[in-house]
Design a protein around this motif. Structure first.
Motif, PDB file in Angstrom:
ATOM      1  N   ARG A 101     -18.906  44.328  16.453  1.00 47.06           N
ATOM      2  CA  ARG A 101     -19.117  44.092  17.890  1.00 47.06           C
ATOM      3  C   ARG A 101     -17.749  43.681  18.453  1.00 47.06           C
ATOM      4  NH1 ARG A 101     -22.490  45.241  21.973  1.00 47.06           N
ATOM      5  NH2 ARG A 101     -24.088  45.318  20.340  1.00 47.06           N
ATOM      6  N   PRO A 102     -16.946  44.694  18.875  1.00 45.20           N
ATOM      7  CA  PRO A 102     -15.583  44.366  19.313  1.00 45.20           C
ATOM      8  C   PRO A 102     -15.569  43.612  20.641  1.00 45.20           C
ATOM      9  CG  PRO A 102     -15.998  46.742  19.455  1.00 45.20           C
ATOM     10  CD  PRO A 102     -17.247  46.115  18.900  1.00 45.20           C
ATOM     11  N   VAL A 103     -14.667  42.672  20.740  1.00 42.89           N
ATOM     12  CA  VAL A 103     -14.573  41.802  21.913  1.00 42.89           C
ATOM     13  C   VAL A 103     -13.156  41.895  22.472  1.00 42.89           C
ATOM     14  CG1 VAL A 103     -14.520  39.352  22.577  1.00 42.89           C
ATOM     15  CG2 VAL A 103     -16.313  40.194  21.074  1.00 42.89           C
ATOM     16  N   LYS A 104     -13.080  41.940  23.794  1.00 41.86           N
ATOM     17  CA  LYS A 104     -11.785  41.903  24.482  1.00 41.86           C
ATOM     18  C   LYS A 104     -11.514  40.451  24.836  1.00 41.86           C
ATOM     19  CE  LYS A 104     -11.218  45.854  27.539  1.00 41.86           C
ATOM     20  NZ  LYS A 104     -10.332  46.636  26.780  1.00 41.86           N
ATOM     21  N   SER A 105     -10.326  39.976  24.625  1.00 43.13           N
ATOM     22  CA  SER A 105     -10.045  38.616  25.099  1.00 43.13           C
ATOM     23  C   SER A 105      -9.827  38.704  26.608  1.00 43.13           C
ATOM     24  CB  SER A 105      -8.813  38.045  24.398  1.00 43.13           C
ATOM     25  OG  SER A 105      -7.675  38.775  24.761  1.00 43.13           O
ATOM     26  N   ALA A 106     -10.343  37.710  27.333  1.00 44.53           N
ATOM     27  CA  ALA A 106     -10.333  37.778  28.802  1.00 44.53           C
ATOM     28  C   ALA A 106      -8.916  37.950  29.339  1.00 44.53           C
ATOM     29  CB  ALA A 106     -10.980  36.524  29.380  1.00 44.53           C
ATOM     30  N   GLY A 110      -5.347  39.174  23.116  1.00 41.31           N
ATOM     31  CA  GLY A 110      -5.879  39.369  21.770  1.00 41.31           C
ATOM     32  C   GLY A 110      -6.377  38.068  21.181  1.00 41.31           C
ATOM     33  N   ILE A 111      -6.102  36.979  21.873  1.00 40.96           N
ATOM     34  CA  ILE A 111      -6.556  35.677  21.384  1.00 40.96           C
ATOM     35  C   ILE A 111      -7.873  35.341  22.081  1.00 40.96           C
ATOM     36  CG2 ILE A 111      -6.004  33.219  21.272  1.00 40.96           C
ATOM     37  CD1 ILE A 111      -4.322  35.125  19.444  1.00 40.96           C
ATOM     38  N   MET A 112      -8.956  35.457  21.328  1.00 43.41           N
ATOM     39  CA  MET A 112     -10.275  35.238  21.923  1.00 43.41           C
ATOM     40  C   MET A 112     -10.510  33.742  22.156  1.00 43.41           C
ATOM     41  SD  MET A 112     -12.670  37.795  19.651  1.00 43.41           S
ATOM     42  CE  MET A 112     -12.270  37.052  18.067  1.00 43.41           C
ATOM     43  N   SER A 113     -11.303  33.451  23.194  1.00 42.11           N
ATOM     44  CA  SER A 113     -11.771  32.074  23.392  1.00 42.11           C
ATOM     45  C   SER A 113     -13.230  32.042  22.950  1.00 42.11           C
ATOM     46  CB  SER A 113     -11.678  31.696  24.865  1.00 42.11           C
ATOM     47  OG  SER A 113     -12.594  32.504  25.587  1.00 42.11           O
ATOM     48  N   TRP A 114     -13.797  30.851  22.853  1.00 36.59           N
ATOM     49  CA  TRP A 114     -15.220  30.794  22.507  1.00 36.59           C
ATOM     50  C   TRP A 114     -16.056  31.481  23.596  1.00 36.59           C
ATOM     51  CZ3 TRP A 114     -18.754  31.299  19.300  1.00 36.59           C
ATOM     52  CH2 TRP A 114     -20.083  30.996  19.608  1.00 36.59           C
ATOM     53  N   ASP A 115     -15.636  31.380  24.850  1.00 39.32           N
ATOM     54  CA  ASP A 115     -16.394  32.039  25.922  1.00 39.32           C
ATOM     55  C   ASP A 115     -16.417  33.553  25.721  1.00 39.32           C
ATOM     56  OD1 ASP A 115     -17.156  29.748  27.141  1.00 39.32           O
ATOM     57  OD2 ASP A 115     -15.522  29.744  28.613  1.00 39.32           O
ATOM     58  N   ALA A 137     -15.208  37.104  12.991  1.00 38.59           N
ATOM     59  CA  ALA A 137     -13.984  37.324  12.208  1.00 38.59           C
ATOM     60  C   ALA A 137     -12.775  37.102  13.101  1.00 38.59           C
ATOM     61  CB  ALA A 137     -13.975  38.734  11.632  1.00 38.59           C
ATOM     62  N   LEU A 138     -11.898  36.206  12.681  1.00 37.61           N
ATOM     63  CA  LEU A 138     -10.668  35.894  13.430  1.00 37.61           C
ATOM     64  C   LEU A 138      -9.459  36.418  12.669  1.00 37.61           C
ATOM     65  CD1 LEU A 138     -11.439  32.155  14.328  1.00 37.61           C
ATOM     66  CD2 LEU A 138     -11.932  34.205  15.692  1.00 37.61           C
ATOM     67  N   GLU A 139      -8.321  36.512  13.342  1.00 36.42           N
ATOM     68  CA  GLU A 139      -7.090  37.005  12.702  1.00 36.42           C
ATOM     69  C   GLU A 139      -5.903  36.178  13.201  1.00 36.42           C
ATOM     70  OE1 GLU A 139      -6.868  41.324  12.605  1.00 36.42           O
ATOM     71  OE2 GLU A 139      -4.698  41.231  12.784  1.00 36.42           O
ATOM     72  N   ASN A 140      -5.162  35.580  12.268  1.00 39.89           N
ATOM     73  CA  ASN A 140      -4.042  34.711  12.652  1.00 39.89           C
ATOM     74  C   ASN A 140      -2.916  34.831  11.626  1.00 39.89           C
ATOM     75  OD1 ASN A 140      -2.751  32.829  14.240  1.00 39.89           O
ATOM     76  ND2 ASN A 140      -3.813  31.055  13.396  1.00 39.89           N
ATOM     77  N   SER A 141      -1.745  35.370  12.032  1.00 43.82           N
ATOM     78  CA  SER A 141      -1.421  35.918  13.322  1.00 43.82           C
ATOM     79  C   SER A 141      -2.152  37.244  13.543  1.00 43.82           C
ATOM     80  CB  SER A 141       0.094  36.129  13.432  1.00 43.82           C
ATOM     81  OG  SER A 141       0.522  37.126  12.501  1.00 43.82           O
ATOM     82  N   HIS A 142      -2.270  37.630  14.813  1.00 37.27           N
ATOM     83  CA  HIS A 142      -3.006  38.841  15.148  1.00 37.27           C
ATOM     84  C   HIS A 142      -2.015  40.001  15.171  1.00 37.27           C
ATOM     85  CE1 HIS A 142      -5.493  41.795  16.905  1.00 37.27           C
ATOM     86  NE2 HIS A 142      -6.356  40.983  17.492  1.00 37.27           N
ATOM     87  N   ASN A 143      -2.151  40.827  14.144  1.00 42.18           N
ATOM     88  CA  ASN A 143      -1.193  41.901  13.905  1.00 42.18           C
ATOM     89  C   ASN A 143      -1.019  42.817  15.119  1.00 42.18           C
ATOM     90  OD1 ASN A 143       0.174  44.153  12.945  1.00 42.18           O
ATOM     91  ND2 ASN A 143      -1.015  44.357  11.080  1.00 42.18           N
ATOM     92  N   LEU A 144      -2.078  43.547  15.454  1.00 45.40           N
ATOM     93  CA  LEU A 144      -1.946  44.581  16.490  1.00 45.40           C
ATOM     94  C   LEU A 144      -1.857  44.007  17.907  1.00 45.40           C
ATOM     95  CD1 LEU A 144      -1.678  47.676  16.138  1.00 45.40           C
ATOM     96  CD2 LEU A 144      -2.247  46.413  14.092  1.00 45.40           C
ATOM     97  N   ALA A 145      -2.072  42.712  18.050  1.00 49.37           N
ATOM     98  CA  ALA A 145      -1.838  42.092  19.358  1.00 49.37           C
ATOM     99  C   ALA A 145      -0.391  41.623  19.451  1.00 49.37           C
ATOM    100  CB  ALA A 145      -2.807  40.946  19.586  1.00 49.37           C
ATOM    101  N   GLY A 146       0.425  41.923  18.428  1.00 51.12           N
ATOM    102  CA  GLY A 146       1.850  41.592  18.483  1.00 51.12           C
ATOM    103  C   GLY A 146       2.194  40.294  17.770  1.00 51.12           C
ATOM    104  N   GLY A 147       1.427  39.985  16.717  1.00 50.22           N
ATOM    105  CA  GLY A 147       1.745  38.777  15.944  1.00 50.22           C
ATOM    106  C   GLY A 147       1.440  37.500  16.702  1.00 50.22           C
ATOM    107  N   GLY A 156     -10.587  25.711  16.160  1.00 51.09           N
ATOM    108  CA  GLY A 156     -11.602  24.665  16.081  1.00 51.09           C
ATOM    109  C   GLY A 156     -12.702  24.878  17.108  1.00 51.09           C
ATOM    110  N   GLU A 157     -12.294  25.244  18.323  1.00 51.33           N
ATOM    111  CA  GLU A 157     -13.273  25.458  19.412  1.00 51.33           C
ATOM    112  C   GLU A 157     -14.202  26.640  19.060  1.00 51.33           C
ATOM    113  OE1 GLU A 157     -11.088  26.482  23.061  1.00 51.33           O
ATOM    114  OE2 GLU A 157     -12.529  28.132  23.291  1.00 51.33           O
ATOM    115  N   ILE A 158     -13.624  27.700  18.527  1.00 50.06           N
ATOM    116  CA  ILE A 158     -14.427  28.881  18.174  1.00 50.06           C
ATOM    117  C   ILE A 158     -15.377  28.548  17.025  1.00 50.06           C
ATOM    118  CG2 ILE A 158     -14.319  31.209  17.164  1.00 50.06           C
ATOM    119  CD1 ILE A 158     -11.653  31.574  18.765  1.00 50.06           C
TER     120      ILE A 158
END
Ligand code: TLP
Length: 347
Positions: A101-106, A110-115, A137-147, A156-158
């Motif tokens: 279920r892909p999500v766009k960060s607002a 590329g860094i999603m918030s809990w919202d 599933a989270l990714e840190n650093s986020h590769n394709l969002a440019g590290g 923690g919030e997520i």
């Protein structure tokens, strides 16, 4: 040759090769390889998790985690450019029977918030129509969002939001040591609220092969069985784990230099006509810039860079990715910027 395609291209250091040739080994399928056992114990200690498992690749580590956290028919909520979703051969459906279920960060970072995540999660709603969310599933650093980075607070919030709904969180920390260096955090702090974490020894840390999957003791016991099922039970693999141990001790302190080189590269390419990038957003070792303004295809630019200048980069769509690592120097970075300038001027 200046190879900026990935930090996976690093060659083992002399210290790694020495450790490999002297490694004590045993049959790891019996749990008897002392070097692998030491690596697993050291990784668990560094991450402050109960246990760790050496796996051949980051993809296998991630996919075992997806398997263990979910049941077939569940969804995995993930940022739309996430590696687990885009670059692991649809394994989450082939191995685990799950759907992304892909999500766009607002904010598009590329860094999603809990919202962002909450809107995509199905906890107890309409059980006969929608698939329940089995995992975030989270990714840190986020590769394709440019590290880009997930701060400790954001993770923690997520995790708090997901856990309140009974949903586990897996962290693809292929480059979590880069994230930790950039954020001045420990890897343990960045991974603390996540139920499982995978990190790669074979990327910026420079080991030739291998990744680690960490979590509770029970999770790692089950992961060991799934690693075997997937054909990843290795034998005298201490020869490889030995390089991983050196990587864990020696490489994290070198990552700042890669990050400085990445920023320098971003600042250099930002000056070139038709190249679009905000260098201030380059905070780790990954530099992704848009070349639509050059009216040239990214893969053609990369082919010319390689053949005329010996500079290797990855082109996809209208973007080019360059990744810094310990086998490229600051002089190499300056040469790569000059080469790209010449290619774009048609020289
Ligand atoms: N990333 C590779 C390619 O697959 C794109 C690279 O060159 O960056 N998670 C993340 C965030 C990754 O970037 C990668 C590899 C993996 C997992 C998978 O690791 P491996 O290649 O060991 O299966």
């Amino acid at each position: 040759m200046i190879d900026l395609r990935s930090d996976t291209v690093t060659k083992p250091t002399p210290a790694m090769r020495r450790a490999m040739s002297e490694a004590e080994v045993g049959d790891d399928v019996y749990g008897e390889d002392p070097t692998v056992n030491r690596l697993q114990e050291r990784a668990a200690e560094l991450f402050d998790k109960e246990a760790a498992l050496f796996v051949p690749t980051g993809s296998m580590g991630n996919q075992i985690a997806v398997k263990l956290h979910t049941r077939p028919g569940m969804e995995v909520v993930i940022e739309e450019r996430g590696h687990i979703y885009n670059y692991e051969m649809a394994a989450m459906s082939a191995v685990s029977g799950t759907l992304a279920r892909p999500v766009k960060s607002a904010d598009g970072s590329g860094i999603m918030s809990w919202d962002d995540i909450k809107a995509a999660v199905h906890a107890n709603d309409a059980p006969y129509y929608v698939a329940p969310t089995g995992l975030v599933a989270l990714e840190n650093s986020h590769n394709l969002a440019g590290g880009t980075l997930l701060t400790r607070e954001r993770t923690g919030e997520i995790c708090a939001g997901a856990h309140a709904l009974g949903i586990p969180v897996h962290l693809d920390g292929a480059r979590i040591f880069n994230a930790a260096a950039a954020l001045s955090e420990t890897v343990a702090a960045l991974a603390a609220p996540c139920d499982s974490v995978m990190f790669c020894l074979s990327k910026g840390l420079g080991a030739p092969v291998g990744s680690m999957l960490l979590g509770s003791r029970a999770f790692v016991e089950e992961a060991r069985a799934w690693r075997k099922l997937l054909g990843g039970g290795m034998r005298q693999v201490g020869v490889i784990a030995a390089a991983g141990l050196v990587a864990l001790e020696e490489s994290p302190k070198l990552l700042h230099a890669d990050h400085a080189n990445a920023r320098r590269l971003a600042e250099g390419v930002a000056e070139l006509p038709g190249v679009e990038i905000d260098p201030a957003r380059v905070v780790t070792n990954i530099v992704i810039f848009d070349v639509a303004g050059t009216r040239r295809a990214a893969d053609r630019i990369c082919a010319r860079l390689q053949h005329a200048h010996g500079v290797l980069a990855s082109g996809f769509g209208t973007s080019i990715r360059m990744v810094t690592h310990y086998d490229v120097s600051t002089a190499d970075i300056d040469a790569a910027v000059r080469a790209l300038g010449e290619v774009l001027r048609g020289e």
